[in-house]
Scaffold this motif. Sequence first.
Motif, PDB file in Angstrom:
ATOM      1  N   ILE A 135      10.093  -4.114  -2.159  1.00  0.00           N
ATOM      2  CA  ILE A 135       9.819  -3.057  -2.243  1.00  0.00           C
ATOM      3  C   ILE A 135       9.594  -1.787  -0.969  1.00  0.00           C
ATOM      4  O   ILE A 135       8.915  -1.992  -0.409  1.00  0.00           O
ATOM      5  CB  ILE A 135       8.574  -3.574  -2.701  1.00  0.00           C
ATOM      6  N   PHE A 136       9.740  -0.292  -1.463  1.00  0.00           N
ATOM      7  CA  PHE A 136       9.382   0.468  -0.361  1.00  0.00           C
ATOM      8  C   PHE A 136       8.055   1.513  -1.549  1.00  0.00           C
ATOM      9  O   PHE A 136       9.086   2.374  -2.416  1.00  0.00           O
ATOM     10  CB  PHE A 136      10.221   1.631   0.369  1.00  0.00           C
ATOM     11  N   THR A 137       7.569   1.322  -0.654  1.00  0.00           N
ATOM     12  CA  THR A 137       5.690   2.817  -1.793  1.00  0.00           C
ATOM     13  C   THR A 137       6.269   3.705  -0.542  1.00  0.00           C
ATOM     14  O   THR A 137       5.390   3.819   0.323  1.00  0.00           O
ATOM     15  CB  THR A 137       5.060   2.639  -1.730  1.00  0.00           C
ATOM     16  N   LEU A 138       7.140   5.151  -1.396  1.00  0.00           N
ATOM     17  CA  LEU A 138       6.645   6.155  -0.285  1.00  0.00           C
ATOM     18  C   LEU A 138       5.688   6.856  -0.319  1.00  0.00           C
ATOM     19  O   LEU A 138       5.068   7.159  -2.231  1.00  0.00           O
ATOM     20  CB  LEU A 138       7.841   6.575  -0.212  1.00  0.00           C
ATOM     21  N   PRO A 139       5.308   8.071   0.304  1.00  0.00           N
ATOM     22  CA  PRO A 139       4.360   9.394  -0.715  1.00  0.00           C
ATOM     23  C   PRO A 139       5.178   9.995  -1.751  1.00  0.00           C
ATOM     24  O   PRO A 139       6.453  10.199  -1.252  1.00  0.00           O
ATOM     25  CB  PRO A 139       4.258  10.159   0.689  1.00  0.00           C
ATOM     26  N   GLY A 140       4.740  11.109  -2.099  1.00  0.00           N
ATOM     27  CA  GLY A 140       6.066  11.724  -3.099  1.00  0.00           C
ATOM     28  C   GLY A 140       5.972  13.228  -2.850  1.00  0.00           C
ATOM     29  O   GLY A 140       7.026  14.014  -3.274  1.00  0.00           O
ATOM     30  N   SER A 141       5.779  13.634  -1.303  1.00  0.00           N
ATOM     31  CA  SER A 141       6.212  14.608  -1.280  1.00  0.00           C
ATOM     32  C   SER A 141       8.015  14.621  -0.543  1.00  0.00           C
ATOM     33  O   SER A 141       7.929  14.134  -0.274  1.00  0.00           O
ATOM     34  CB  SER A 141       5.768  14.938  -0.250  1.00  0.00           C
ATOM     35  N   THR A 142       8.430  16.017  -0.803  1.00  0.00           N
ATOM     36  CA  THR A 142      10.257  15.387  -0.591  1.00  0.00           C
ATOM     37  C   THR A 142       9.898  15.786   0.931  1.00  0.00           C
ATOM     38  O   THR A 142      11.029  14.573   1.397  1.00  0.00           O
ATOM     39  CB  THR A 142      10.558  16.569  -1.477  1.00  0.00           C
TER      40      THR A 142
END
Length: 166
Positions: A135-142
């Motif tokens: 599982i990778f949780t990334l910020p939402g900005s492109t």
Amino acid sequence: MSIVEKIEGNIKVAVITVSDTRTKETDKGGRLVIEYLKEMNTTVDEENHFIVADDKEEITKAMERLLDKDIDAIITTGGTGIARRDVTIEAVRPLFDKEIEGFGEIFRMLSFTEDIGSRSILSRAAAGTSGRTVIFTLPGSTGAVKLAMERLVVPELNHCVHELNK
């Protein structure tokens, strides 16, 4: 996009965008994740790409539904900051069997040096494993998605899945 490595075999990936305001049409971060994944020859079925509200219970339910499926990786975007509504980490971290601390550490270092400077201290990007799923949780900005996918997820996804299945 500069994809270095093609995936060996058929890796199934799910993508969740955490947002109170995005729709599939306006979800630039989630679509960007999928663009990178398609170049890697992974499988992202439409039913495994969705948007979930910034709500801890909703995020947890979505993650648990995916973890019950035969999914090799889950990538989330959004909800990793420090605003009151940013609860992705609180929803996802309890599902980890093992946390991959280096992901968040290196992501913040890269964000600091290559993207947003000192604002990177506000990022709570994280990664871990649950069963045979990474599982990778990334910020939402492109910008954050591009950085994470190109520098960390793409180069290591195949290796992570291999390690979880050997």
